[in-house]
Design an enzyme around this catalytic site. Structure first.
Site, PDB file in Angstrom:
ATOM      1  N   LYS A 130      53.337  79.236  36.951  1.00  0.00           N
ATOM      2  CA  LYS A 130      52.211  80.104  36.602  1.00  0.00           C
ATOM      3  C   LYS A 130      52.698  81.505  36.219  1.00  0.00           C
ATOM      4  O   LYS A 130      53.848  81.875  36.509  1.00  0.00           O
ATOM      5  CB  LYS A 130      51.247  80.174  37.792  1.00  0.00           C
ATOM      6  CG  LYS A 130      50.583  78.829  38.128  1.00  0.00           C
ATOM      7  CD  LYS A 130      49.547  79.010  39.225  1.00  0.00           C
ATOM      8  CE  LYS A 130      48.816  77.716  39.523  1.00  0.00           C
ATOM      9  NZ  LYS A 130      47.687  77.923  40.458  1.00  0.00           N
ATOM     10  N   TYR A 151      41.154  72.766  34.912  1.00  0.00           N
ATOM     11  CA  TYR A 151      40.517  73.147  36.171  1.00  0.00           C
ATOM     12  C   TYR A 151      39.013  72.829  36.134  1.00  0.00           C
ATOM     13  O   TYR A 151      38.190  73.611  36.627  1.00  0.00           O
ATOM     14  CB  TYR A 151      40.744  74.636  36.450  1.00  0.00           C
ATOM     15  CG  TYR A 151      42.148  74.979  36.920  1.00  0.00           C
ATOM     16  CD1 TYR A 151      42.818  74.198  37.861  1.00  0.00           C
ATOM     17  CD2 TYR A 151      42.798  76.109  36.455  1.00  0.00           C
ATOM     18  CE1 TYR A 151      44.099  74.520  38.312  1.00  0.00           C
ATOM     19  CE2 TYR A 151      44.078  76.448  36.899  1.00  0.00           C
ATOM     20  CZ  TYR A 151      44.719  75.648  37.829  1.00  0.00           C
ATOM     21  OH  TYR A 151      45.975  75.975  38.279  1.00  0.00           O
ATOM     22  N   ASN A 178      49.613  81.733  43.043  1.00  0.00           N
ATOM     23  CA  ASN A 178      50.344  80.854  43.960  1.00  0.00           C
ATOM     24  C   ASN A 178      51.477  80.062  43.292  1.00  0.00           C
ATOM     25  O   ASN A 178      51.766  78.927  43.667  1.00  0.00           O
ATOM     26  CB  ASN A 178      49.367  79.941  44.719  1.00  0.00           C
ATOM     27  CG  ASN A 178      48.563  79.064  43.794  1.00  0.00           C
ATOM     28  OD1 ASN A 178      48.730  79.126  42.578  1.00  0.00           O
ATOM     29  ND2 ASN A 178      47.715  78.231  44.357  1.00  0.00           N
ATOM     30  N   HIS A 223      51.477  75.079  39.724  1.00  0.00           N
ATOM     31  CA  HIS A 223      50.519  73.981  39.778  1.00  0.00           C
ATOM     32  C   HIS A 223      51.317  72.686  39.855  1.00  0.00           C
ATOM     33  O   HIS A 223      52.360  72.563  39.209  1.00  0.00           O
ATOM     34  CB  HIS A 223      49.649  73.934  38.517  1.00  0.00           C
ATOM     35  CG  HIS A 223      48.962  72.612  38.345  1.00  0.00           C
ATOM     36  ND1 HIS A 223      47.788  72.304  38.989  1.00  0.00           N
ATOM     37  CD2 HIS A 223      49.323  71.485  37.660  1.00  0.00           C
ATOM     38  CE1 HIS A 223      47.442  71.065  38.686  1.00  0.00           C
ATOM     39  NE2 HIS A 223      48.352  70.536  37.886  1.00  0.00           N
ATOM     40  N   GLU A 270      47.299  64.888  32.907  1.00  0.00           N
ATOM     41  CA  GLU A 270      47.800  66.256  32.691  1.00  0.00           C
ATOM     42  C   GLU A 270      49.025  66.261  31.776  1.00  0.00           C
ATOM     43  O   GLU A 270      49.152  67.136  30.910  1.00  0.00           O
ATOM     44  CB  GLU A 270      48.102  66.912  34.047  1.00  0.00           C
ATOM     45  CG  GLU A 270      46.814  67.174  34.827  1.00  0.00           C
ATOM     46  CD  GLU A 270      47.021  67.710  36.233  1.00  0.00           C
ATOM     47  OE1 GLU A 270      48.191  67.820  36.693  1.00  0.00           O
ATOM     48  OE2 GLU A 270      46.015  68.032  36.886  1.00  0.00           O
TER      49      GLU A 270
HETATM   50  P1  IDP Z   1      45.864  73.380  44.116  1.00  0.00           P
HETATM   51  O1  IDP Z   1      46.500  74.247  43.038  1.00  0.00           O
HETATM   52  O2  IDP Z   1      46.545  73.561  45.445  1.00  0.00           O
HETATM   53  O3  IDP Z   1      45.739  71.930  43.714  1.00  0.00           O
HETATM   54  P2  IDP Z   1      42.994  73.711  43.589  1.00  0.00           P
HETATM   55  O4  IDP Z   1      41.917  73.666  44.627  1.00  0.00           O
HETATM   56  O5  IDP Z   1      43.083  72.567  42.618  1.00  0.00           O
HETATM   57  O6  IDP Z   1      44.382  73.939  44.362  1.00  0.00           O
HETATM   58  O7  IDP Z   1      42.805  75.075  42.794  1.00  0.00           O
HETATM   59  C1  IDP Z   1      43.468  75.305  41.591  1.00  0.00           C
HETATM   60  C2  IDP Z   1      43.923  76.764  41.553  1.00  0.00           C
HETATM   61  O8  IDP Z   1      42.788  77.622  41.590  1.00  0.00           O
HETATM   62  C3  IDP Z   1      44.759  77.173  42.759  1.00  0.00           C
HETATM   63  O9  IDP Z   1      46.126  76.803  42.630  1.00  0.00           O
HETATM   64  C4  IDP Z   1      44.561  78.687  42.771  1.00  0.00           C
HETATM   65  O10 IDP Z   1      45.385  79.320  41.802  1.00  0.00           O
HETATM   66  C5  IDP Z   1      43.111  78.799  42.347  1.00  0.00           C
HETATM   67  N1  IDP Z   1      42.209  78.859  43.504  1.00  0.00           N
HETATM   68  C6  IDP Z   1      41.777  77.825  44.285  1.00  0.00           C
HETATM   69  N2  IDP Z   1      40.953  78.265  45.256  1.00  0.00           N
HETATM   70  C7  IDP Z   1      40.858  79.604  45.072  1.00  0.00           C
HETATM   71  C8  IDP Z   1      40.126  80.647  45.764  1.00  0.00           C
HETATM   72  O11 IDP Z   1      39.411  80.412  46.737  1.00  0.00           O
HETATM   73  N3  IDP Z   1      40.286  81.921  45.281  1.00  0.00           N
HETATM   74  C9  IDP Z   1      41.062  82.209  44.197  1.00  0.00           C
HETATM   75  N4  IDP Z   1      41.753  81.274  43.537  1.00  0.00           N
HETATM   76  C10 IDP Z   1      41.650  79.981  43.962  1.00  0.00           C
HETATM   77 MG    MG Z   2      44.505  71.098  42.254  1.00  0.00          MG
END
Ligand code: IDP
Ligand code: MG
Length: 153
Positions: free
Chosen positions: A9, A49, A112, A115, A126
């Site tokens: 990312k 997403y 974070n 992905h 994907e």
């Molecule tokens: P993952 O990346 O661990 O699979 P997902 O729930 O699929 O998590 O969410 C995709 C991305 O959306 C996350 O990696 C993060 O960057 C962002 N995200 C998820 N939940 C939140 C939140 O509560 N606040 C801000 N960003 C979030």
């Molecule tokens: Mg995810």
């Protein structure tokens, strides 16, 4: 052998962690079968997403994911989806276990680092969303027989 999809990312690009993150995957024994830099846009992020488009943080997530180009990768290995998700760690880096990529490199829930596909079905979707077939390579790795026993190959 299974393939999975990874995005390094913008947080990884901006913090100059590209090499550190890719090294983790390579040291594990995963094989890079596809890799390129690309600029994401809202259209592809609404697909990628789709489960999050109605969440209040979605506009912020789009801003974050389009801030710089990203590195997209395809990694190959036995049980690659499960292995790479385990290496990734919990979504929120502050909660991610030490030793995981998010646990070791980040402090944010949104910023974070990576992905990673969450199921073999989504990995196929994907990979096809971000790569053309000719951008994925199958090539011999001299280390293959040191990484896997014969009955694991
Ligand atoms: P993952 O990346 O661990 O699979 P997902 O729930 O699929 O998590 O969410 C995709 C991305 O959306 C996350 O990696 C993060 O960057 C962002 N995200 C998820 N939940 C939140 C939140 O509560 N606040 C801000 N960003 C979030
Ligand atoms: Mg995810």
């Amino acid at each position: 052998m299974e393939q999975t999809f990874v995005i390094l990312k913008p947080s990884t690009i901006q913090r100059s962690l590209i090499g550190d993150v890719i090294t983790r995957y390579q040291r594990k024994g995963l094989i890079v079968t596809g890799i390129k830099m690309m600029q994401l846009d809202e259209k592809i992020l609404r697909e990628h997403y789709a489960h999050l488009v109605d969440r209040p943080f979605f506009p912020s997530l789009v801003d974050s994911m389009t801030r710089t180009p990203v590195i997209v990768m395809v990694l190959k290995g036995k049980d690659a989806v499960e292995v790479v998700r385990a290496m990734t760690g919990a979504t929120n880096c502050r909660k991610a276990a030490p030793g995981t990529i998010r646990g070791d490199f980040g402090m944010s829930g949104q910023e974070n680092i990576v992905h990673a596909s969450d199921s073999p079905e989504n990995a196929v979707i994907e990979i096809n969303r971000f790569f053309k077939p000719e951008e994925i390579f199958d090539y011999p790795m001299p280390t293959f027989n040191a990484i896997y026993a014969p009955d694991e190959q």
